[in-house]
Scaffold this motif. Sequence first.
Motif, PDB file in Angstrom:
ATOM      1  N   ASN A  66      44.819  39.905  29.125  1.00  0.00           N
ATOM      2  CA  ASN A  66      45.142  40.050  30.423  1.00  0.00           C
ATOM      3  C   ASN A  66      44.140  39.649  31.403  1.00  0.00           C
ATOM      4  OD1 ASN A  66      47.971  41.292  29.911  1.00  0.00           O
ATOM      5  ND2 ASN A  66      46.865  43.376  29.896  1.00  0.00           N
ATOM      6  N   LEU A  67      42.715  39.794  30.881  1.00  0.00           N
ATOM      7  CA  LEU A  67      41.481  39.618  31.507  1.00  0.00           C
ATOM      8  C   LEU A  67      41.009  38.261  31.322  1.00  0.00           C
ATOM      9  CD1 LEU A  67      39.468  42.968  31.013  1.00  0.00           C
ATOM     10  CD2 LEU A  67      40.410  42.171  33.153  1.00  0.00           C
ATOM     11  N   GLY A  68      41.711  37.573  30.579  1.00  0.00           N
ATOM     12  CA  GLY A  68      41.023  36.209  30.125  1.00  0.00           C
ATOM     13  C   GLY A  68      39.874  36.040  29.395  1.00  0.00           C
ATOM     14  N   VAL A  69      39.622  37.103  28.661  1.00  0.00           N
ATOM     15  CA  VAL A  69      38.440  37.234  27.794  1.00  0.00           C
ATOM     16  C   VAL A  69      38.431  36.705  26.395  1.00  0.00           C
ATOM     17  CG1 VAL A  69      36.720  38.668  26.960  1.00  0.00           C
ATOM     18  CG2 VAL A  69      37.418  38.985  29.336  1.00  0.00           C
ATOM     19  N   ALA A  70      37.739  36.012  25.796  1.00  0.00           N
ATOM     20  CA  ALA A  70      37.861  35.635  24.494  1.00  0.00           C
ATOM     21  C   ALA A  70      37.672  36.556  23.732  1.00  0.00           C
ATOM     22  CB  ALA A  70      36.647  34.578  24.243  1.00  0.00           C
ATOM     23  N   TYR A  71      38.482  36.693  22.384  1.00  0.00           N
ATOM     24  CA  TYR A  71      38.454  37.957  21.432  1.00  0.00           C
ATOM     25  C   TYR A  71      38.865  37.438  20.025  1.00  0.00           C
ATOM     26  CZ  TYR A  71      43.718  38.043  22.112  1.00  0.00           C
ATOM     27  OH  TYR A  71      44.763  37.659  22.055  1.00  0.00           O
ATOM     28  N   TRP A  72      38.484  38.202  19.050  1.00  0.00           N
ATOM     29  CA  TRP A  72      38.745  37.882  17.576  1.00  0.00           C
ATOM     30  C   TRP A  72      39.421  39.173  17.365  1.00  0.00           C
ATOM     31  CZ3 TRP A  72      35.383  39.207  13.165  1.00  0.00           C
ATOM     32  CH2 TRP A  72      35.949  38.759  11.895  1.00  0.00           C
ATOM     33  N   ARG A  73      40.883  39.038  17.167  1.00  0.00           N
ATOM     34  CA  ARG A  73      41.774  40.330  16.637  1.00  0.00           C
ATOM     35  C   ARG A  73      41.475  40.104  14.896  1.00  0.00           C
ATOM     36  NH1 ARG A  73      43.263  44.182  14.892  1.00  0.00           N
ATOM     37  NH2 ARG A  73      45.142  45.020  15.100  1.00  0.00           N
ATOM     38  N   LYS A  74      40.947  41.467  14.850  1.00  0.00           N
ATOM     39  CA  LYS A  74      40.566  41.639  13.292  1.00  0.00           C
ATOM     40  C   LYS A  74      40.484  43.154  12.903  1.00  0.00           C
ATOM     41  CE  LYS A  74      38.845  40.704   9.272  1.00  0.00           C
ATOM     42  NZ  LYS A  74      39.442  40.105   8.316  1.00  0.00           N
ATOM     43  N   THR A  75      41.351  43.707  11.937  1.00  0.00           N
ATOM     44  CA  THR A  75      41.130  44.980  11.869  1.00  0.00           C
ATOM     45  C   THR A  75      40.310  45.308  10.474  1.00  0.00           C
ATOM     46  OG1 THR A  75      43.625  45.281  12.557  1.00  0.00           O
ATOM     47  CG2 THR A  75      42.701  47.025  10.860  1.00  0.00           C
TER      48      THR A  75
END
Length: 333
Positions: free
Chosen positions: A104-113
């Motif tokens: 929603n914020l347009g921020v880069a992220y790595w989705r990792k559990t």
Amino acid sequence: MKIQDKMHRLMSLWLPVMSIAVLASAAAAAVGDTSQFGSTDLKTVLDRIGINKEVMAAVSNGALITPDGKYGMLKLWIDGCQRAGVKNFMVIAIDDDVASACENLGVAYWRKTPQKTADKQASNHGISAQKFQLIREFLALGYSLLLSDVDIVTLQNPFDHLYRDEDVEALSDGYDEQTAYGWDDVYDDPKMGWSRWAHTIRVFTLNSGLFYIRPNERTIALMDRITDRLNKRKEWDQAVFNMEIWFPSHDDYKSSHITVRIMNIDKFMNSKRLFKTIRYDAQYSNHVPVMIHVNYHPDKFQRMQSVWARYVEGDKTALDKYPVGSCFNAPDC
């Protein structure tokens, strides 16, 4: 029952299952297709935002930000990065809620559990203990990482203030030059008579919530050593981080051979130094730190907001209302 009837019955049972599977696959594909800013593939994110093979990252779950991404400690952390002009920052999203907020914020992220360690709690320490296995993946891809806890306000671009000459460059928990950079501490044992005085070297611990780490065999091995210990028994991750870095080789124990630099205490500042010294010292009235870590105080979000008010909005009284420690009549809090 005729063979045709049996086949018709089997098809009627199978088709809904097939439809559900197709719908589920389509939904999964849709999530992947609509994710503009994050990925489950770390290299994809790093290739997009990395500058000179460096990134800054914070590990977070959805408890630190609202689902729409508009409020919370992580939002303030992001605001600081953006205001300071840090282009190569990202979030390590350990659940779908924080991933959605980043989207929603347009921020880069790595989705990792991450895999849970021996400390399986969803507390600050429990989550923090999981981060070393994640850091390893950055290093294995050849990236240097500035690891930041979420309870940090960034006021200047930290990449302009790093030396990059050692394996690990870390914030100190020391609150003055002596405690941060080390001192000769003399131990007294009167019963020894002539040799009662024994010199020791002391230094406050490195803070495992803010450090820059470079990729090489030693640092990758360090992450493995820390993760291995935390998987086997419940320990405080910062204590393990320091023991694995500082303890020398002895007997069958081999040191990690990690080289260390302590970050400048007035640029990369912990909250004890800020609230014990800096706010009272007139020579620092116009000084702007690079990053401030609210590590010494439990009212983290409130103090982060006040740090923002002081250094961004210009309210020089914003820090006055707080005690040096966690209460005004410490230790009787």
